[in-house]
Scaffold this active site. Structure first.
Site, PDB file in Angstrom:
ATOM      1  N   HIS A   1      54.241 -53.415  -3.915  1.00 14.38           N
ATOM      2  CA  HIS A   1      54.016 -53.921  -2.559  1.00 14.38           C
ATOM      3  C   HIS A   1      53.701 -55.422  -2.584  1.00 14.38           C
ATOM      4  O   HIS A   1      54.238 -56.198  -1.788  1.00 14.38           O
ATOM      5  CB  HIS A   1      52.838 -53.187  -1.908  1.00 14.38           C
TER       6      HIS A   1
ATOM      7  N   HIS B   1      51.806 -49.350  -8.728  1.00 17.26           N
ATOM      8  CA  HIS B   1      52.293 -49.041  -7.381  1.00 17.26           C
ATOM      9  C   HIS B   1      52.017 -50.217  -6.440  1.00 17.26           C
ATOM     10  O   HIS B   1      52.928 -50.696  -5.738  1.00 17.26           O
ATOM     11  CB  HIS B   1      51.593 -47.782  -6.871  1.00 17.26           C
ATOM     12  N   GLU B   2      50.769 -50.676  -6.425  1.00 22.62           N
ATOM     13  CA  GLU B   2      50.396 -51.758  -5.507  1.00 22.62           C
ATOM     14  C   GLU B   2      51.061 -53.072  -5.886  1.00 22.62           C
ATOM     15  O   GLU B   2      51.300 -53.923  -5.019  1.00 22.62           O
ATOM     16  CB  GLU B   2      48.874 -51.920  -5.483  1.00 22.62           C
TER      17      GLU B   2
END
Length: 433
Positions: free
Chosen positions: A28, A24-25
């Site tokens: 980003h 997920h990170e």
């Protein structure tokens, strides 16, 4: 051995959770760097740092509590109206705004003025914030497609698991025959466990759902063709009316509701049936819709969750489940008396469902979730577009920091809900049936 397998299941889930958070990170991080935003930190977990390493301008690390993760981008919020980021006031709400704004400028270096998050165009900020949840969606889709197409969907089949000895109304909720109960039509017809029903009344049978509908629509004589030991055998049964469990549009049983229908008297065996690409996509669409509905229904489930946690009430199977509950289920999976392949599929589907939930949850348009930042960027784009159309002065960046008091309230509610779910998962966990 059971304890060892339980611990193994919990550890494997923890690793899967860490991978999901890191993935997920990474969404980003990669998009932020693509658009030239400086990212001082990429962390998996919260709390004390147990390992970190600096590469280039970013510190990569793992923290002690695997309950989330973050990347820190400089300039998440624009400066205040005075152009400063260090101002303070006595207003508690104003202080929240100024504290958030100040934190967004930590580690600001000379030359970073052009690398601040808020200076990027709204569409770029939307991509950066959407990339994290999108990575969870990609992982969920990849796992679901793999399990559905390579292994299949665990469903009831047309193979006979057991044959009833007698006719019992399902509303009676008993398993043993009583004197005077008539023999089940399947038993009288010679149906046996292991038989695969391939035709009913001369029509080929493709799946359990269609066969169940045909059986329930028939009262009286019927022909059944089965495969037994490699041979096709024709049987004749005399179906009768019986009170059976009601099913919904998807073929699932409706609890404590019954209808009168044709009755044969056997239980189908469950098994993994491989799905085509189209069937897999349809199935994932159903899961997505169910996930959205679960989010909508979340507030209404709080009272039942409270009663399950503190009043000893029965825990519903569709009750919200947190990380602790999911870890317990993962531990149970590896103790089930089923083939290792089925255990693997069960676990992968649990992990995929967790990633799907992360995607849906993070897309809620509320700070501090990713969806809140996306909503702020879209609102900025809209009001700037309106200003251009009506030839008004550019209103400038939308100050998302002004929503921080709301964000703290939302975060507080999320924390309380998470604690409630965790208590319920510990004292009254959901168990595999």
């Amino acid at each position: 051995m059971t304890l060892l397998m339980t611990v193994l299941g919990v550890v494997i889930f923890a690793v899967g959770l860490l991978v999901s958070i890191a993935w997920h990170e990474l969404g980003h991080l990669s998009t932020a760097k693509l658009f030239g935003i400086r990212v001082p930190q990429y962390m998996v977990g919260f709390g004390p740092t147990i390992w970190s390493r600096r590469k280039g301008e970013t510190e990569y690390g793992i923290k002690a509590i695997p309950m989330g993760g973050y990347i820190r981008m400089i300039g998440m919020f624009p400066p205040g109206e005075d152009g400063k980021v260090t101002a303070r006031s006595t207003s508690p709400f104003r202080s929240m705004i100024e504290d958030a704004r100040s934190a967004a400028y930590e580690e600001l270096r000379p030359g970073d003025e052009s690398r601040l998050f808020y200076t990027r165009k709204p569409w770029k900020r939307v991509i950066v914030m959407f990339a994290g949840p999108f990575m969870n969606l990609v992982l969920a889709v990849a796992i679901f497609l793999t399990t559905l197409m390579a292994f299949g969907l665990n469903t009831q089949t047309t193979t006979v698991a057991t044959v009833s000895d007698c006719v019992i109304q399902q509303s009676e909720k008993r398993d043993t025959c009583a004197p005077g109960d008539p023999a089940a039509p399947a038993k009288a017809a010679g149906l046996k466990a292991g038989d695969k029903i391939v035709a009913f009344n001369g029509r080929p049978v493709e799946d359990w759902s269609a066969l169940q509908k045909d059986i329930r629509a028939t009262v009286g004589p019927a022909t059944i063709t089965v495969e037994r030991a490699g041979e096709k055998i024709g049987l004749t049964a005399d179906l009768i009316e019986n009170k059976v469990a009601k099913t919904d549009a998807d073929g699932r049983y409706v609890k404590d509701q019954y209808v009168t229908a044709g009755f044969l008297g056997f239980a189908p065996a469950a098994g993994y049936v491989p799905q085509s690409f189209g069937q897999s996509v349809d199935r994932m669409g159903e899961m997505m819709a169910a996930g959205v509905q679960s989010l909508i229904d979340l507030p209404s489930k709080v009272p039942d969750l409270w009663n399950a946690a503190f009043n000893g009430a029965e825990r519903a199977q569709d009750s919200p489940m947190g990380v602790v509950g999911a870890a317990r289920v993962s531990g149970e999976i590896f103790t089930l008396d089923i083939p290792a392949q089925h255990q693997l599929v069960f676990f992968l589907n649990l992990l995929a469902g967790f990633n799907l939930s992360l995607f849906l949850f993070n897309m809620l348009p509320l700070l501090p979730l990713d969806g809140g930042h996306i909503a702020g960027a879209l609102w900025e784009s809209l009001r700037r577009g309106v200003a251009r159309v009506f030839r008004r002065p550019d209103p400038g960046p939308f100050d998302v920091a002004k929503l921080m008091p709301v964000a703290y309230v939302v975060a507080g509610l999320f924390i309380c809900f998470t604690l409630l779910v965790m208590v319920a998962d510990v004292v009254n966990p959901i168990k595999i049936t």
